[in-house]
Design a protein around this motif. Sequence first.
Motif, PDB file in Angstrom:
ATOM      1  N   MET B   1       0.845  -1.211   0.000  1.00  0.00           N
ATOM      2  CA  MET B   1       0.000   0.000   0.000  1.00  0.00           C
ATOM      3  C   MET B   1       0.876   1.255   0.000  1.00  0.00           C
ATOM      4  O   MET B   1       0.639   2.190  -0.725  1.00  0.00           O
ATOM      5  CB  MET B   1      -0.894  -0.030   1.243  1.00  0.00           C
ATOM      6  CG  MET B   1      -1.686   1.229   1.506  1.00  0.00           C
ATOM      7  SD  MET B   1      -2.791   1.732   0.194  1.00  0.00           S
ATOM      8  CE  MET B   1      -3.805   0.286  -0.028  1.00  0.00           C
ATOM      9  N   LEU B   2       1.930   1.199   0.837  1.00  0.00           N
ATOM     10  CA  LEU B   2       2.762   2.384   1.027  1.00  0.00           C
ATOM     11  C   LEU B   2       4.204   1.930   1.247  1.00  0.00           C
ATOM     12  O   LEU B   2       4.459   1.139   2.149  1.00  0.00           O
ATOM     13  CB  LEU B   2       2.207   3.120   2.243  1.00  0.00           C
ATOM     14  CG  LEU B   2       2.765   4.427   2.770  1.00  0.00           C
ATOM     15  CD1 LEU B   2       1.718   5.066   3.647  1.00  0.00           C
ATOM     16  CD2 LEU B   2       4.056   4.243   3.507  1.00  0.00           C
ATOM     17  N   THR B   3       5.085   2.400   0.383  1.00  0.00           N
ATOM     18  CA  THR B   3       6.481   1.995   0.531  1.00  0.00           C
ATOM     19  C   THR B   3       7.394   3.208   0.429  1.00  0.00           C
ATOM     20  O   THR B   3       7.266   3.989  -0.524  1.00  0.00           O
ATOM     21  CB  THR B   3       6.886   1.024  -0.602  1.00  0.00           C
ATOM     22  OG1 THR B   3       5.924  -0.025  -0.642  1.00  0.00           O
ATOM     23  CG2 THR B   3       8.259   0.437  -0.350  1.00  0.00           C
ATOM     24  N   ILE B   4       8.299   3.360   1.426  1.00  0.00           N
ATOM     25  CA  ILE B   4       9.319   4.401   1.281  1.00  0.00           C
ATOM     26  C   ILE B   4      10.675   3.746   1.376  1.00  0.00           C
ATOM     27  O   ILE B   4      10.873   2.770   2.095  1.00  0.00           O
ATOM     28  CB  ILE B   4       9.175   5.548   2.311  1.00  0.00           C
ATOM     29  CG1 ILE B   4       9.231   5.041   3.756  1.00  0.00           C
ATOM     30  CG2 ILE B   4       7.886   6.293   2.095  1.00  0.00           C
ATOM     31  CD1 ILE B   4       9.115   6.153   4.765  1.00  0.00           C
ATOM     32  N   GLN B   5      11.598   4.286   0.568  1.00  0.00           N
ATOM     33  CA  GLN B   5      12.946   3.709   0.532  1.00  0.00           C
ATOM     34  C   GLN B   5      13.990   4.799   0.683  1.00  0.00           C
ATOM     35  O   GLN B   5      13.945   5.794  -0.036  1.00  0.00           O
ATOM     36  CB  GLN B   5      13.151   2.949  -0.779  1.00  0.00           C
ATOM     37  CG  GLN B   5      12.687   1.521  -0.663  1.00  0.00           C
ATOM     38  CD  GLN B   5      12.708   0.798  -1.992  1.00  0.00           C
ATOM     39  OE1 GLN B   5      12.792   1.417  -3.044  1.00  0.00           O
ATOM     40  NE2 GLN B   5      12.623  -0.516  -1.931  1.00  0.00           N
ATOM     41  N   SER B   6      14.859   4.579   1.641  1.00  0.00           N
ATOM     42  CA  SER B   6      15.947   5.496   2.031  1.00  0.00           C
ATOM     43  C   SER B   6      15.546   6.962   1.844  1.00  0.00           C
ATOM     44  O   SER B   6      16.168   7.722   1.104  1.00  0.00           O
ATOM     45  CB  SER B   6      17.241   5.176   1.287  1.00  0.00           C
ATOM     46  OG  SER B   6      17.141   5.478  -0.058  1.00  0.00           O
ATOM     47  N   HIS B  23      17.557   8.513   5.804  1.00  0.00           N
ATOM     48  CA  HIS B  23      17.450   7.213   5.143  1.00  0.00           C
ATOM     49  C   HIS B  23      16.471   6.268   5.816  1.00  0.00           C
ATOM     50  O   HIS B  23      16.851   5.253   6.379  1.00  0.00           O
ATOM     51  CB  HIS B  23      18.841   6.569   5.022  1.00  0.00           C
ATOM     52  CG  HIS B  23      19.750   7.369   4.135  1.00  0.00           C
ATOM     53  ND1 HIS B  23      20.577   8.354   4.614  1.00  0.00           N
ATOM     54  CD2 HIS B  23      19.919   7.350   2.794  1.00  0.00           C
ATOM     55  CE1 HIS B  23      21.231   8.916   3.623  1.00  0.00           C
ATOM     56  NE2 HIS B  23      20.835   8.329   2.489  1.00  0.00           N
ATOM     57  N   VAL B  24      15.212   6.657   5.758  1.00  0.00           N
ATOM     58  CA  VAL B  24      14.160   5.855   6.376  1.00  0.00           C
ATOM     59  C   VAL B  24      13.581   4.885   5.340  1.00  0.00           C
ATOM     60  O   VAL B  24      13.288   5.294   4.209  1.00  0.00           O
ATOM     61  CB  VAL B  24      13.041   6.765   6.926  1.00  0.00           C
ATOM     62  CG1 VAL B  24      11.894   5.929   7.467  1.00  0.00           C
ATOM     63  CG2 VAL B  24      13.596   7.684   8.008  1.00  0.00           C
ATOM     64  N   ASP B  25      13.460   3.635   5.722  1.00  0.00           N
ATOM     65  CA  ASP B  25      12.787   2.631   4.886  1.00  0.00           C
ATOM     66  C   ASP B  25      11.558   2.163   5.637  1.00  0.00           C
ATOM     67  O   ASP B  25      11.632   1.897   6.833  1.00  0.00           O
ATOM     68  CB  ASP B  25      13.695   1.431   4.623  1.00  0.00           C
ATOM     69  CG  ASP B  25      14.917   1.823   3.824  1.00  0.00           C
ATOM     70  OD1 ASP B  25      14.739   2.259   2.671  1.00  0.00           O
ATOM     71  OD2 ASP B  25      16.037   1.736   4.376  1.00  0.00           O
ATOM     72  N   LEU B  26      10.472   2.076   4.936  1.00  0.00           N
ATOM     73  CA  LEU B  26       9.244   1.671   5.624  1.00  0.00           C
ATOM     74  C   LEU B  26       8.287   1.072   4.611  1.00  0.00           C
ATOM     75  O   LEU B  26       8.191   1.509   3.465  1.00  0.00           O
ATOM     76  CB  LEU B  26       8.603   2.900   6.293  1.00  0.00           C
ATOM     77  CG  LEU B  26       7.330   2.686   7.122  1.00  0.00           C
ATOM     78  CD1 LEU B  26       7.588   1.777   8.306  1.00  0.00           C
ATOM     79  CD2 LEU B  26       6.808   4.031   7.603  1.00  0.00           C
ATOM     80  N   ASN B  27       7.605   0.026   5.048  1.00  0.00           N
ATOM     81  CA  ASN B  27       6.603  -0.585   4.184  1.00  0.00           C
ATOM     82  C   ASN B  27       5.357  -0.829   5.015  1.00  0.00           C
ATOM     83  O   ASN B  27       5.405  -1.452   6.064  1.00  0.00           O
ATOM     84  CB  ASN B  27       7.155  -1.900   3.617  1.00  0.00           C
ATOM     85  CG  ASN B  27       6.221  -2.487   2.587  1.00  0.00           C
ATOM     86  OD1 ASN B  27       5.702  -1.746   1.755  1.00  0.00           O
ATOM     87  ND2 ASN B  27       5.995  -3.781   2.659  1.00  0.00           N
ATOM     88  N   ILE B  28       4.247  -0.306   4.566  1.00  0.00           N
ATOM     89  CA  ILE B  28       2.998  -0.517   5.302  1.00  0.00           C
ATOM     90  C   ILE B  28       2.014  -1.199   4.365  1.00  0.00           C
ATOM     91  O   ILE B  28       1.815  -0.769   3.217  1.00  0.00           O
ATOM     92  CB  ILE B  28       2.437   0.829   5.827  1.00  0.00           C
ATOM     93  CG1 ILE B  28       3.344   1.341   6.952  1.00  0.00           C
ATOM     94  CG2 ILE B  28       1.021   0.653   6.359  1.00  0.00           C
ATOM     95  CD1 ILE B  28       3.082   2.770   7.362  1.00  0.00           C
ATOM     96  N   ASN B  29       1.455  -2.299   4.857  1.00  0.00           N
ATOM     97  CA  ASN B  29       0.562  -3.085   4.014  1.00  0.00           C
ATOM     98  C   ASN B  29      -0.877  -2.612   4.128  1.00  0.00           C
ATOM     99  O   ASN B  29      -1.252  -1.957   5.096  1.00  0.00           O
ATOM    100  CB  ASN B  29       0.636  -4.555   4.424  1.00  0.00           C
ATOM    101  CG  ASN B  29       2.022  -5.094   4.209  1.00  0.00           C
ATOM    102  OD1 ASN B  29       2.645  -4.847   3.165  1.00  0.00           O
ATOM    103  ND2 ASN B  29       2.525  -5.805   5.208  1.00  0.00           N
ATOM    104  N   GLU B  30      -1.639  -2.983   3.155  1.00  0.00           N
ATOM    105  CA  GLU B  30      -3.047  -2.611   3.149  1.00  0.00           C
ATOM    106  C   GLU B  30      -3.739  -3.214   4.368  1.00  0.00           C
ATOM    107  O   GLU B  30      -3.470  -4.365   4.747  1.00  0.00           O
ATOM    108  CB  GLU B  30      -3.707  -3.125   1.860  1.00  0.00           C
ATOM    109  CG  GLU B  30      -5.115  -2.600   1.717  1.00  0.00           C
ATOM    110  CD  GLU B  30      -5.700  -2.860   0.335  1.00  0.00           C
ATOM    111  OE1 GLU B  30      -4.968  -3.331  -0.550  1.00  0.00           O
ATOM    112  OE2 GLU B  30      -6.894  -2.577   0.182  1.00  0.00           O
ATOM    113  N   GLY B  31      -4.573  -2.408   5.017  1.00  0.00           N
ATOM    114  CA  GLY B  31      -5.355  -2.900   6.141  1.00  0.00           C
ATOM    115  C   GLY B  31      -4.635  -2.833   7.475  1.00  0.00           C
ATOM    116  O   GLY B  31      -5.199  -3.205   8.503  1.00  0.00           O
ATOM    117  N   GLU B  32      -3.383  -2.351   7.489  1.00  0.00           N
ATOM    118  CA  GLU B  32      -2.666  -2.242   8.759  1.00  0.00           C
ATOM    119  C   GLU B  32      -3.109  -1.001   9.526  1.00  0.00           C
ATOM    120  O   GLU B  32      -3.467   0.008   8.929  1.00  0.00           O
ATOM    121  CB  GLU B  32      -1.156  -2.168   8.505  1.00  0.00           C
ATOM    122  CG  GLU B  32      -0.525  -3.517   8.288  1.00  0.00           C
ATOM    123  CD  GLU B  32       0.992  -3.460   8.272  1.00  0.00           C
ATOM    124  OE1 GLU B  32       1.592  -4.327   8.905  1.00  0.00           O
ATOM    125  OE2 GLU B  32       1.556  -2.547   7.627  1.00  0.00           O
TER     126      GLU B  32
END
Lengths: 398, 230
Positions: B1-6, B23-32
């Motif tokens: 759903m949402l992805t950020i890379q460095s 340099h933030v990496d983050l991945n958030i899935n749908e429905g979280e």
Amino acid sequence: MMESFRIAMHAIASNKMRSLLTMLGIIIGIASVVAIVSIGAGTQNELEETFAEMGTDSISLQTARGADLSPSEEFTMTDVEAIANRFEEEVRYVVPSISGQATLQADIDDTGVSVSGTTADGVEINNLEMVSGRFLMDHEVDEYRNSVVIGDDLAEALFGDGQAVGETIHLKRGNTTSGYLIVGVYEAEESIMGFSGYTIYAPYTTVDKVMNLNGEIPSITVKVGQDVDVEDFGNRMVAFMEARKGNAGESKYQTFSAEAIMETASEMLGLLTTVISAIAAISLLVGGIGVMNIMLVSVTERIREIGIRKALGAKRSAILQQFLIEAVVITLIGGVIGIILGAVMGNAAGNMLDMKASISMDAVLIATGFSMLIGIFFGLYPANRAAKLDPIEALRHE
Amino acid sequence: MLTIQSLVKDYGEGDILVRALDHVDLNINEGEMVAIIGPSGSGKSTLMNILGCLDQATQGSYVLDGVTVGALSENELSEVRNKKIGFIFQSFNLLPKLTALQNVELPMIYAEAGRKERKDSALKALEKVGLGDRSHHRPNQLSGGQKQRVAVARALVNTPAILLADEPTGNLDSKSTEDILRLFQELHREGKTILIVTHETEVADHCQRVIEIRDGKIAKDYYNKEVIQK
């Protein structure tokens, strides 16, 4: 668009006093321009009517002011006849006219009057309506009679409701006073200036004699046929007379027509209206600056609102539109109120000056368009400032 | 759903350069349902602004619901905010002169929805947050909790990909806080993706996943077992 309009109305309505004060500058500006233009147009109509009554189909041939004329260059009755013959197809009447001043000796006061020497055709040349009696007749002209035709205003002043025809008046010129028999009364037109003075018509022969002109005629007045161009005719008449007198190119003669005066007067009036309107338009400019000022205040007050709207997805153009429409609506409402107020003021002033102010659709449309333009012009800067706000900064604004 | 890379976000330049995100990496899935916590100055507000498309990163990539945000123009960002993100703020940020219904309609106005459609959807959203009977009240006629529920309705009205809540309970009493958290959980059960920035542990405890930010970096990223079991 519709939404921006609704938002604008909402913003204006929720700050009624401020919106009204902002509009005031626009109202005053538009109202004064509309009032001035309508009074100007009314005066113009009045002027045209007056000159139409005087006859725009008449033109006079005169000696030019300051011209040094030898006796042979002066007009005589032969010249009058020559013009009548030469332009037979085009002219309806050609009359000599001699004007002079005289003093009317009455019971109480002496009054200065203008005496206009003419022929029997003078009634046509001067567009006179007879109220009682008749106009001068040919035999009176031929016989140097002391017959006069006076205006109903003078008749009323001298004889009240009584019959003026058949009475005698005494006119003094220099040291000579003579009695004149009133043979007719004409309907005197009210002049735009209110008072035109009294004009008395007498045979030109009689006036010529009294003034010792020895048959010289200062002015020849012509009434032309329907399809004749007065100005063009005037030029040809001058050329004809110069050829006759052998002084072509010396500019010793000139023409004088109601139409020419009317044109000059109209031009002057138009210029005057434009100048006064321009001065009034300065107040519009001031009003526009007022609008800009208030819009800037409005933007500053609503920085947070702008931030919220932007966070919710409003594009720059949407914010720009919102504030621009608000400015335009303010000036437009001001403009409409101004037009109504200006129309009322114009009419009131017209009534006071005893004439009819005329509000043209053009003036209304221009005023409306102009107030919208002011809104756009002076609203653009504040609206653009609002549109450019950074949403994060704006949201943080307290 | 949402992805950020460095992802990097710098403020200022030269000697006074401040690196808010490093340099933030983050991945958030749908429905979280995710809580982002951290002390003030940690960079969580910056992260929030970037995730909310109010601000753009200095470096790195951000993909939201298939859209690469970094490459977008200002107008396109407005459109993303309008269609894909539902904001909920600490101070509610309702327009005081509009009714609850009109406030909820706002995002749809900018989505250029028709009048009828707008009204119907706004009313439905208000009913969803339990304020169907308050639609014609103005914000000053509503309690804090009710105001925040209007804000949630407004965030929901364009059916966004994610809900972004910035300290949503910061101005609320404990009872209203309970109400709002329950509302978020209900939305979470319906499959909405929800991000809550908070410094209240109570709020974080209601979230399935907690991300802690410190000095512009992700310090912790863990799942709340209790919440998952619920």
